[in-house]
Design a protein around this motif. Structure first.
Motif, PDB file in Angstrom:
ATOM      1  N   VAL A   1       0.819  -1.141  -0.027  1.00 57.20           N
ATOM      2  CA  VAL A   1       0.024   0.158   0.043  1.00 57.20           C
ATOM      3  C   VAL A   1       0.833   1.419   0.130  1.00 57.20           C
ATOM      4  CG1 VAL A   1      -1.424   1.382   1.473  1.00 57.20           C
ATOM      5  CG2 VAL A   1      -1.965  -1.138   0.932  1.00 57.20           C
ATOM      6  N   GLN A   2       1.805   1.198   0.936  1.00 61.49           N
ATOM      7  CA  GLN A   2       2.635   2.546   0.906  1.00 61.49           C
ATOM      8  C   GLN A   2       3.466   2.789  -0.253  1.00 61.49           C
ATOM      9  OE1 GLN A   2       4.016   3.493   5.520  1.00 61.49           O
ATOM     10  NE2 GLN A   2       3.435   1.144   5.358  1.00 61.49           N
ATOM     11  N   LEU A   3       4.118   1.626  -0.901  1.00 62.74           N
ATOM     12  CA  LEU A   3       4.937   1.869  -1.826  1.00 62.74           C
ATOM     13  C   LEU A   3       4.082   2.251  -3.313  1.00 62.74           C
ATOM     14  CD1 LEU A   3       7.093  -1.254  -1.581  1.00 62.74           C
ATOM     15  CD2 LEU A   3       7.952   1.035  -1.184  1.00 62.74           C
ATOM     16  N   ALA A   4       2.903   1.743  -3.259  1.00 61.03           N
ATOM     17  CA  ALA A   4       2.191   2.322  -4.272  1.00 61.03           C
ATOM     18  C   ALA A   4       1.872   3.666  -4.262  1.00 61.03           C
ATOM     19  CB  ALA A   4       0.697   1.488  -4.540  1.00 61.03           C
TER      20      ALA A   4
ATOM     21  N   ILE B   1      -6.913   1.436  -3.027  1.00 62.42           N
ATOM     22  CA  ILE B   1      -8.100   0.935  -2.409  1.00 62.42           C
ATOM     23  C   ILE B   1      -7.717  -0.469  -2.043  1.00 62.42           C
ATOM     24  CG2 ILE B   1     -10.492   0.154  -2.625  1.00 62.42           C
ATOM     25  CD1 ILE B   1     -10.796   1.913  -4.886  1.00 62.42           C
ATOM     26  N   GLY B   2      -7.701  -0.569  -0.406  1.00 63.74           N
ATOM     27  CA  GLY B   2      -7.349  -1.733   0.203  1.00 63.74           C
ATOM     28  C   GLY B   2      -8.278  -2.621   0.575  1.00 63.74           C
ATOM     29  N   THR B   3      -8.441  -3.897   0.343  1.00 69.28           N
ATOM     30  CA  THR B   3      -9.438  -4.831   1.061  1.00 69.28           C
ATOM     31  C   THR B   3      -8.997  -5.070   2.431  1.00 69.28           C
ATOM     32  OG1 THR B   3      -8.755  -6.998   0.463  1.00 69.28           O
ATOM     33  CG2 THR B   3     -10.027  -5.599  -1.170  1.00 69.28           C
ATOM     34  N   GLY B   4     -10.016  -5.249   3.343  1.00 64.70           N
ATOM     35  CA  GLY B   4      -9.809  -5.945   4.815  1.00 64.70           C
ATOM     36  C   GLY B   4     -10.997  -6.259   5.385  1.00 64.70           C
TER      37      GLY B   4
ATOM     38  N   ALA C   1      -6.773   1.148  10.270  1.00 70.47           N
ATOM     39  CA  ALA C   1      -5.495   0.715  10.072  1.00 70.47           C
ATOM     40  C   ALA C   1      -5.269   1.200   8.620  1.00 70.47           C
ATOM     41  CB  ALA C   1      -5.319  -0.618  10.513  1.00 70.47           C
ATOM     42  N   LEU C   2      -6.103   0.649   7.789  1.00 70.28           N
ATOM     43  CA  LEU C   2      -5.791   0.904   6.429  1.00 70.28           C
ATOM     44  C   LEU C   2      -5.801   2.414   5.981  1.00 70.28           C
ATOM     45  CD1 LEU C   2      -7.869  -1.734   4.836  1.00 70.28           C
ATOM     46  CD2 LEU C   2      -5.557  -2.008   5.068  1.00 70.28           C
ATOM     47  N   ARG C   3      -6.606   3.342   6.540  1.00 75.04           N
ATOM     48  CA  ARG C   3      -6.653   4.783   6.227  1.00 75.04           C
ATOM     49  C   ARG C   3      -5.044   5.148   6.747  1.00 75.04           C
ATOM     50  NH1 ARG C   3     -11.759   4.317   8.642  1.00 75.04           N
ATOM     51  NH2 ARG C   3     -13.327   4.485   6.787  1.00 75.04           N
TER      52      ARG C   3
ATOM     53  N   LEU D   1      -2.298   3.913   6.712  1.00 75.87           N
ATOM     54  CA  LEU D   1      -1.385   3.683   5.625  1.00 75.87           C
ATOM     55  C   LEU D   1      -1.480   4.613   4.539  1.00 75.87           C
ATOM     56  CD1 LEU D   1      -1.142  -0.332   6.057  1.00 75.87           C
ATOM     57  CD2 LEU D   1       0.360   1.162   6.892  1.00 75.87           C
ATOM     58  N   GLY D   2      -2.636   5.118   4.201  1.00 68.37           N
ATOM     59  CA  GLY D   2      -2.969   5.584   2.898  1.00 68.37           C
ATOM     60  C   GLY D   2      -3.838   5.115   2.086  1.00 68.37           C
ATOM     61  N   ALA D   3      -4.594   4.014   2.406  1.00 71.16           N
ATOM     62  CA  ALA D   3      -5.438   3.193   1.522  1.00 71.16           C
ATOM     63  C   ALA D   3      -6.952   3.764   1.723  1.00 71.16           C
ATOM     64  CB  ALA D   3      -5.252   2.086   1.828  1.00 71.16           C
ATOM     65  N   GLU D   4      -7.762   3.461   0.772  1.00 72.91           N
ATOM     66  CA  GLU D   4      -9.374   3.648   1.042  1.00 72.91           C
ATOM     67  C   GLU D   4      -9.799   2.364   1.377  1.00 72.91           C
ATOM     68  OE1 GLU D   4     -10.991   6.259  -1.910  1.00 72.91           O
ATOM     69  OE2 GLU D   4      -8.871   6.787  -2.541  1.00 72.91           O
TER      70      GLU D   4
END
Length: 315
Positions: free
Chosen positions: A174-177, A185-188, A195-197, A199-202
């Protein structure tokens, strides 16, 4: 940290292949560095899903070249305390990190300076500003994330769907992207959203209806995908119109989609990731730490695949 005696040290080993119940701490002779090798006094060992997968049964272990009695864990960090003949790259006292296939959870590991994680082990200098727990979480997850990014090559203008975004590899991917300029956009699970937010993910919840939820978040479309858990995200990406060449997996196989393997990470990828961590540009979330005496509990937690970040063993 418990100091080993002059002649014996501790190593987590398996007398038989199986689950966490097969793990035990054994007294073993202190290994010695031979020509072209260094010995590292390990202070921290990071766990990965591959650690318990490789040792879960004899057939799988044989595929990775493992035999009994077998060590455990691959990622390590510590300091060089013995240097073999011919080694010029490292000196006693140097802080190092890296990977040694299925033998990292031990007081000492011997590493071939010219080796690889799979054969002989590998060592890298730990940058100032990176503590040993963080360094011990870098090798496998960092290389795997770098290899996944190399397949899909995200950049500005891309919207990347990352499956398993809160896992050990996901936190790096996530962070490298994001550092490459992409929207992520990250699934979880619903519980992982914050936690995902961070890291910078939606965040988007995995499971039934994933395609519709991603469409709602990204009506203009998704342009790349990294499935770091299985195949659900990769198949959803296909349905969303992402071409196969911009989809990758690490734990599942799909005809036409190129899998990513950390062993194929570009030279220098791990040093770059360690440098980003040292500069404060990449966070390495440590979900939990355990003393080596609680290795079974640590592996049980890690094997649940619900921790947000890395599990580390202190030695």
């Amino acid at each position: 940290m418990k100091e080993p005696s002059a002649t014996t040290s501790r190593a987590v080993q398996l007398a038989s292949f199986g689950g966490p119940e097969a793990l035990s701490i054994r007294e073993v002779p202190v290994p010695q560095a031979g020509p072209g090798q260094i010995r590292v006094r390990v202070t921290a060992a990071g766990l990965n899903p591959m650690d318990w997968f490789m040792t879960s049964d004899a057939e799988t272990a044989a595929r990775f070249g493992l035999s009994l009695p077998c060590g455990f864990g691959t990622d390590y960090a510590g300091a060089v305390d013995q240097v073999g003949d011919g080694v010029r790259e490292f000196a006693v006292g140097d802080r190092v990190f890296g990977g040694v296939l299925s033998r990292a959870v031990a007081d000492y590991v011997v590493v071939d300076v010219a080796g690889t994680i799979a054969v002989g082990g590998e060592a890298h200098r730990t940058p100032d500003g990176v503590d040993d727990r963080t360094a011990s979480a870098l090798a496998i997850a960092g290389c795997t994330a770098a290899a996944a990014l190399a397949v899909v090559n995200p950049g500005p203008g891309d919207t990347v769907l990352v499956g398993g975004a809160g896992g050990g590899v996901g936190v790096f991917a996530v962070q490298l992207a994001r550092l490459a300029g992409a929207r992520v956009i990250g699934t979880g699970s619903a519980a992982s959203a914050d936690a995902l937010r961070a890291l910078g993910a939606e965040p988007v919840v995995y499971g039934d209806g994933l395609v519709e939820r991603v469409r709602a978040l990204a009506p203009a479309g998704v342009t790349a995908a990294m499935d770091l858990h299985g195949t659900e995200t990769a198949l959803a990406a296909r349905e969303l119109g992402v071409p196969d060449e911009r989809i990758t997996t690490i734990a599942g196989q799909i005809d036409g989609i190129t899998p990513a393997n950390g062993a194929n990470a570009a030279p220098g990828a791990l040093e770059k990731i360690a440098g980003l961590a040292a500069a404060g540009r990449l966070r390495v979330p440590i979900a939990a730490t355990f003393p080596v005496e609680r290795i079974r509990a640590a592996v049980e937690l890690q094997a649940e695949r619900h921790v947000h970040g890395k599990v580390v063993i202190d030695l």
